[in-house]
Design a protein around this motif. Structure first.
Motif, PDB file in Angstrom:
ATOM      1  N   ILE A  66       3.166  20.416 -57.196  1.00 12.09           N
ATOM      2  CA  ILE A  66       3.758  21.810 -57.371  1.00 12.09           C
ATOM      3  C   ILE A  66       3.956  22.526 -55.950  1.00 12.09           C
ATOM      4  O   ILE A  66       4.995  23.051 -55.653  1.00 12.09           O
ATOM      5  CB  ILE A  66       2.862  22.820 -57.953  1.00 12.09           C
ATOM      6  CG1 ILE A  66       2.309  22.386 -59.574  1.00 12.09           C
ATOM      7  CG2 ILE A  66       2.870  24.279 -57.897  1.00 12.09           C
ATOM      8  CD1 ILE A  66       3.735  22.004 -60.371  1.00 12.09           C
ATOM      9  N   MET A  69       6.986  20.976 -54.345  1.00 11.41           N
ATOM     10  CA  MET A  69       8.275  21.579 -54.503  1.00 11.41           C
ATOM     11  C   MET A  69       8.736  22.277 -53.527  1.00 11.41           C
ATOM     12  O   MET A  69      10.036  22.723 -53.339  1.00 11.41           O
ATOM     13  CB  MET A  69       8.399  22.650 -56.010  1.00 11.41           C
ATOM     14  CG  MET A  69       7.866  21.642 -57.080  1.00 11.41           C
ATOM     15  SD  MET A  69       7.488  22.957 -58.674  1.00 11.41           S
ATOM     16  CE  MET A  69       9.134  23.230 -59.186  1.00 11.41           C
ATOM     17  N   LEU A  70       7.873  23.005 -52.625  1.00  9.75           N
ATOM     18  CA  LEU A  70       8.216  23.987 -51.665  1.00  9.75           C
ATOM     19  C   LEU A  70       9.086  23.415 -50.363  1.00  9.75           C
ATOM     20  O   LEU A  70      10.236  24.030 -50.194  1.00  9.75           O
ATOM     21  CB  LEU A  70       7.033  24.754 -51.185  1.00  9.75           C
ATOM     22  CG  LEU A  70       6.469  25.502 -52.340  1.00  9.75           C
ATOM     23  CD1 LEU A  70       5.176  26.218 -51.965  1.00  9.75           C
ATOM     24  CD2 LEU A  70       7.484  26.521 -53.090  1.00  9.75           C
ATOM     25  N   GLY A  73      12.403  22.316 -51.843  1.00  7.32           N
ATOM     26  CA  GLY A  73      12.962  23.581 -52.235  1.00  7.32           C
ATOM     27  C   GLY A  73      13.568  24.087 -51.166  1.00  7.32           C
ATOM     28  O   GLY A  73      14.593  24.951 -51.399  1.00  7.32           O
ATOM     29  N   LEU A  89      18.207  19.473 -56.762  1.00  4.16           N
ATOM     30  CA  LEU A  89      17.746  20.388 -57.766  1.00  4.16           C
ATOM     31  C   LEU A  89      16.610  19.643 -58.870  1.00  4.16           C
ATOM     32  O   LEU A  89      15.735  20.094 -59.511  1.00  4.16           O
ATOM     33  CB  LEU A  89      18.657  21.102 -58.668  1.00  4.16           C
ATOM     34  CG  LEU A  89      19.143  22.598 -58.253  1.00  4.16           C
ATOM     35  CD1 LEU A  89      20.237  23.065 -58.619  1.00  4.16           C
ATOM     36  CD2 LEU A  89      17.712  23.620 -58.609  1.00  4.16           C
ATOM     37  N   ALA A  90      17.455  18.304 -59.466  1.00  3.13           N
ATOM     38  CA  ALA A  90      16.745  17.596 -60.472  1.00  3.13           C
ATOM     39  C   ALA A  90      15.446  17.213 -59.775  1.00  3.13           C
ATOM     40  O   ALA A  90      14.419  16.983 -60.593  1.00  3.13           O
ATOM     41  CB  ALA A  90      17.830  16.704 -60.780  1.00  3.13           C
ATOM     42  N   VAL A  92      13.655  18.287 -57.481  1.00  2.00           N
ATOM     43  CA  VAL A  92      12.524  19.477 -57.359  1.00  2.00           C
ATOM     44  C   VAL A  92      12.022  19.696 -58.762  1.00  2.00           C
ATOM     45  O   VAL A  92      10.796  19.931 -58.929  1.00  2.00           O
ATOM     46  CB  VAL A  92      12.826  20.572 -56.507  1.00  2.00           C
ATOM     47  CG1 VAL A  92      11.848  21.651 -56.618  1.00  2.00           C
ATOM     48  CG2 VAL A  92      12.986  20.024 -55.194  1.00  2.00           C
ATOM     49  N   GLN A  93      12.983  19.628 -59.706  1.00  4.69           N
ATOM     50  CA  GLN A  93      12.648  20.056 -61.232  1.00  4.69           C
ATOM     51  C   GLN A  93      11.526  18.908 -61.834  1.00  4.69           C
ATOM     52  O   GLN A  93      10.649  19.193 -62.487  1.00  4.69           O
ATOM     53  CB  GLN A  93      13.796  20.233 -62.134  1.00  4.69           C
ATOM     54  CG  GLN A  93      13.518  20.591 -63.419  1.00  4.69           C
ATOM     55  CD  GLN A  93      14.922  20.295 -64.501  1.00  4.69           C
ATOM     56  OE1 GLN A  93      15.643  19.795 -64.198  1.00  4.69           O
ATOM     57  NE2 GLN A  93      14.819  21.343 -65.265  1.00  4.69           N
ATOM     58  N   GLY A  96       7.987  19.589 -60.465  1.00  2.00           N
ATOM     59  CA  GLY A  96       7.241  20.293 -61.372  1.00  2.00           C
ATOM     60  C   GLY A  96       6.996  20.058 -62.810  1.00  2.00           C
ATOM     61  O   GLY A  96       5.790  20.219 -63.033  1.00  2.00           O
ATOM     62  N   GLY A  97       7.859  19.040 -63.484  1.00  2.00           N
ATOM     63  CA  GLY A  97       7.596  18.293 -64.507  1.00  2.00           C
ATOM     64  C   GLY A  97       6.143  17.502 -64.503  1.00  2.00           C
ATOM     65  O   GLY A  97       5.277  17.451 -65.133  1.00  2.00           O
ATOM     66  N   GLY A  99       3.714  18.014 -62.143  1.00  2.00           N
ATOM     67  CA  GLY A  99       2.518  18.931 -62.390  1.00  2.00           C
ATOM     68  C   GLY A  99       2.082  19.261 -63.699  1.00  2.00           C
ATOM     69  O   GLY A  99       0.923  19.661 -64.002  1.00  2.00           O
ATOM     70  N   LEU A 100       3.336  19.584 -64.330  1.00  2.00           N
ATOM     71  CA  LEU A 100       2.752  19.743 -65.885  1.00  2.00           C
ATOM     72  C   LEU A 100       2.139  18.848 -66.617  1.00  2.00           C
ATOM     73  O   LEU A 100       1.003  19.114 -67.255  1.00  2.00           O
ATOM     74  CB  LEU A 100       4.109  20.237 -66.700  1.00  2.00           C
ATOM     75  CG  LEU A 100       4.519  21.639 -66.803  1.00  2.00           C
ATOM     76  CD1 LEU A 100       5.894  21.618 -67.608  1.00  2.00           C
ATOM     77  CD2 LEU A 100       3.618  22.485 -67.282  1.00  2.00           C
ATOM     78  N   TYR A 103      -1.491  18.618 -64.984  1.00  2.00           N
ATOM     79  CA  TYR A 103      -2.332  19.712 -65.497  1.00  2.00           C
ATOM     80  C   TYR A 103      -2.788  19.310 -67.149  1.00  2.00           C
ATOM     81  O   TYR A 103      -3.987  19.670 -67.214  1.00  2.00           O
ATOM     82  CB  TYR A 103      -1.451  21.018 -65.526  1.00  2.00           C
ATOM     83  CG  TYR A 103      -1.551  21.692 -64.181  1.00  2.00           C
ATOM     84  CD1 TYR A 103      -2.538  21.783 -63.184  1.00  2.00           C
ATOM     85  CD2 TYR A 103      -0.334  22.050 -63.529  1.00  2.00           C
ATOM     86  CE1 TYR A 103      -2.665  22.092 -61.868  1.00  2.00           C
ATOM     87  CE2 TYR A 103      -0.314  22.371 -62.381  1.00  2.00           C
ATOM     88  CZ  TYR A 103      -1.374  22.413 -61.534  1.00  2.00           C
ATOM     89  OH  TYR A 103      -1.477  23.042 -60.238  1.00  2.00           O
ATOM     90  N   ARG A 113      -5.635  25.040 -67.199  1.00  2.00           N
ATOM     91  CA  ARG A 113      -4.846  25.224 -66.270  1.00  2.00           C
ATOM     92  C   ARG A 113      -4.949  26.304 -65.525  1.00  2.00           C
ATOM     93  O   ARG A 113      -4.459  26.495 -64.200  1.00  2.00           O
ATOM     94  CB  ARG A 113      -3.380  25.236 -66.803  1.00  2.00           C
ATOM     95  CG  ARG A 113      -2.238  24.881 -65.810  1.00  2.00           C
ATOM     96  CD  ARG A 113      -1.067  24.378 -66.635  1.00  2.00           C
ATOM     97  NE  ARG A 113       0.122  25.415 -66.112  1.00  2.00           N
ATOM     98  CZ  ARG A 113       1.211  25.554 -66.962  1.00  2.00           C
ATOM     99  NH1 ARG A 113       1.128  24.781 -68.105  1.00  2.00           N
ATOM    100  NH2 ARG A 113       2.185  26.494 -66.703  1.00  2.00           N
TER     101      ARG A 113
END
Ligand SMILES: [Fe+2]
Ligand SMILES: [Fe+2]
Lengths: 334, 258
Positions: A66, A69-70, A73, A89-90, A92-93, A96-97, A99-100, A103, A113
């Motif tokens: 997570i 991403m910064l 980004g 973009l893809a 960094v997305q 995030g995925g 990270g999901l 978690y 979470r």
């Protein structure tokens, strides 16, 4: 991205205790399964220390995705072509995925979470210190893909066989995407290296800044990693920090040659007797400084996460309030 | 990419496609500014996903515009090397994110418009444009639905979210006048079967948008004579700043490829 092997005491006490009390019979069965290379699942009995170690490692890993991403980004709005903008973009997305899923893997161990997020935002939880370095030119995006995702892959491939099933399965999925990120990063650098002198300067500048922090991603020397032995015993860790780092250096030298960049280490040379590249000593003071909060971006990264969370509070509240009203309306109508 | 048989001799055709391409580009750029800063992780992914769709649409549309123009300009030349007055997106696209409510209200107003637009463009006499429309239509369904769900959540949610959603709607609604203002480019494009005059979409757009706003308990502002002219190249002050950031690298390294 990836969580570095840090021997830092857990910042929080896990909330859930296993259904069964610890006892010798369970412990023996657990040990036998580990020795046999079997997978431990969420419903299985596990020693509390094993569970805590996993919660710490998986949540650090999730936070790293997570926060990770910064830095990249930072360049999305300035990507120099539409193709590179879409790729970034893809990517960094994807992070995030990751990270999901991570978690979600941590949640199988009985933490929520929200608790983990709270630990990150309060500064209690760690994330990979690589993300506390700034991204200063466009080539940083390519170099992060090549070296940082590359180091992450080295670290994470053994985790695909980690003894804890949900973590191992998350890693299989993550590793596939990380390999893709590495190739795309390298490809962006190849394009720049076949461009103008100024573009080549940007790449070299980025390599100079990211090389050593990438080597630090593998964590302290084995001799300074007292908990590594236990993690190995539990089948969480499969290959030592120094062995992984060496593997990374050996693989990367050739790639740097093909690219036409110089790795910033005068002592880097092939050692015939060892069958490996030798490299200079790592600046562990720098490593610990960044880990302990004194890196250039530690404050900024966390501040940005906190701001996003705080600014989003009213949105999360609205979503909950709407769902409650909706449920009440449906109940009234029924 | 020199002049080919695909080049269009109808300037309205090019202008029409540029409006679509620039709308996607500028809206996508704004959405991408959210990256890593959304209220929840799932929404970070959703915003990045939408941004990615719009950047993808912009690539196809601007490439196509370059072909129609026949002067050798590719997607990147058009995206990065024009000056402010040469962009043809409706002004609404360039409005700043301000807060999550602005982004979702704007996304919904535009998303509902795009949905109608793409479904009509599937039948365009320009076959390349029709193919882009078929792909974009699927994406637009998701965009309209996702942002519409948020408009309802925010409008119906808490006092604060309602206030913010209403403020965003009050702020952005007047900019929708521009979407439907009649103009010769639209007339010519419609006459050639390239696509609908945008003003023809106004009625269906209101039919799609008003029930959602009502469900969200938001008050629809009265129409005013407010008018903006982004699609003619006269923009708000916001676009120049957006372009300064977006164009920075290609402008700083002339001739470089990436
Ligand atoms: Fe990742
Ligand atoms: Fe990655």
């Amino acid at each position: 991205m990836y969580t570095q092997a840090l021997d830092i005491p857990p910042g929080e006490q896990p909330k859930r205790t296993p259904d069964a009390v610890e006892n010798a019979a369970y412990q023996a069965e657990f040990d036998a399964r580990i020795d046999a290379g079997a997978t431990i699942e969420a419903k299985d009995w596990m020693p509390e220390a094993y569970r805590k170690t996993l919660v710490r490692q998986i949540s650090q890993h999730a936070h790293s995705e997570i926060v990770g991403m910064l830095p990249e980004g930072n360049w999305i709005s300035r990507a120099p072509s539409l193709k590179r903008k879409a790729i970034l973009l893809a990517k960094v997305q994807d992070e995030g995925g990751h990270g999901l899923y991570l978690y979600a893997a941590a949640e199988t161990l009985g933490v929520s979470r929200d608790e983990l997020t709270e630990a990150l935002l309060s500064g209690k939880a760690k994330y990979s210190s690589i993300f506390n370095y700034p991204t200063l030119n466009w080539a940083d995006v390519g170099v992060i893909g090549w070296l940082v995702d590359g180091a992450a892959i080295m670290n994470q491939i053994p985790l695909c066989k980690c003894s804890y099933g949900p973590y191992a399965r998350a890693m299989v999925r993550v590793c596939k995407e990380e390999s893709f990120h590495q190739r795309q990063g390298y490809d962006a650098l190849l394009a720049m290296m076949s461009g103008t002198d100024e573009q080549r300067e940007l790449v070299q500048d980025a390599v100079n800044r990211w090389w050593w922090p990438s080597l630090m991603m593998f964590g302290p020397h084995d001799a300074d990693s007292p908990n590594s032995g236990q993690s190995m015993r539990w089948g969480i860790k499969r290959i030592s920090n120094d062995d992984l780092r060496q593997k990374f250096v050996d693989a990367t030298v050739k790639q740097a040659e093909v690219l036409g960049v110089t790795l910033p280490d005068d002592e880097l040379k092939w050692n015939e007797a060892r069958g490996h590249y030798d490299f200079a000593a790592i600046d562990w003071d720098e490593f610990w400084n960044v880990v302990n909060g004194h890196g250039q971006c530690n404050v900024d990264r966390l501040a940005m996460r906190v701001k996003a969370w705080d600014d989003g509070a009213w949105v999360r509240e609205a979503a909950v309030a709407h769902a409650e009203k909706q449920a009440a309306r449906e109940k009234a109508a029924a | 990419m020199g002049a080919t048989a695909m080049t269009s001799t109808n300037p309205a055709h090019l202008e029409y496609v540029l409006r679509l391409g620039d709308a996607a580009l500028i809206h996508g750029q704004r959405l991408s500014e959210w990256c890593g800063q959304a209220p929840v992780l799932e929404e970070d992914l959703a915003l990045a996903n939408m941004a990615l769709d719009f950047v993808g649409q912009a690539r196809m549309l601007l490439s196509h515009a370059g072909t129609l123009e026949g002067k050798g300009r590719d997607e990147d030349t058009l995206a990065f090397l024009r000056h402010e007055g040469q962009y043809r997106n409706p002004t609404l696209c360039e409005m700043p994110n301000t807060d999550f409510a602005h982004t979702m209200i704007k996304g919904f107003l535009l998303g509902s418009f795009n949905l109608l637009m793409w479904s009509r463009l599937c039948g365009s006499s320009d076959k390349a444009l029709a193919a882009i429309a078929a792909k974009s239509l699927k994406e637009a369904r998701y965009h309209a639905e996702h942002t519409g769900d948020w408009v309802i959540r925010l409008g119906d949610g808490t006092e604060e979210s309602h206030r913010r959603a209403q403020a965003a709607l009050d702020m952005l609604w007047p900019y929708t006048n521009e979407l439907f203002a009649a103009n010769p480019t639209d007339d010519a494009a419609a006459a050639a079967g390239v696509g609908p005059a945008w003003s023809d979409l106004a009625e269906d757009w209101e039919k799609a948008v008003l029930p959602v706003l009502k469900h969200a308990t938001l008050t629809v502002p009265a129409r005013t004579p407010f008018q903006t002219y982004g699609k003619f190249g006269r923009h708000s002050e916001h676009l120049g700043h957006l372009l300064a950031v977006m164009q920075h690298l290609p402008r700083s390294f002339p001739g470089a490829t990436w």
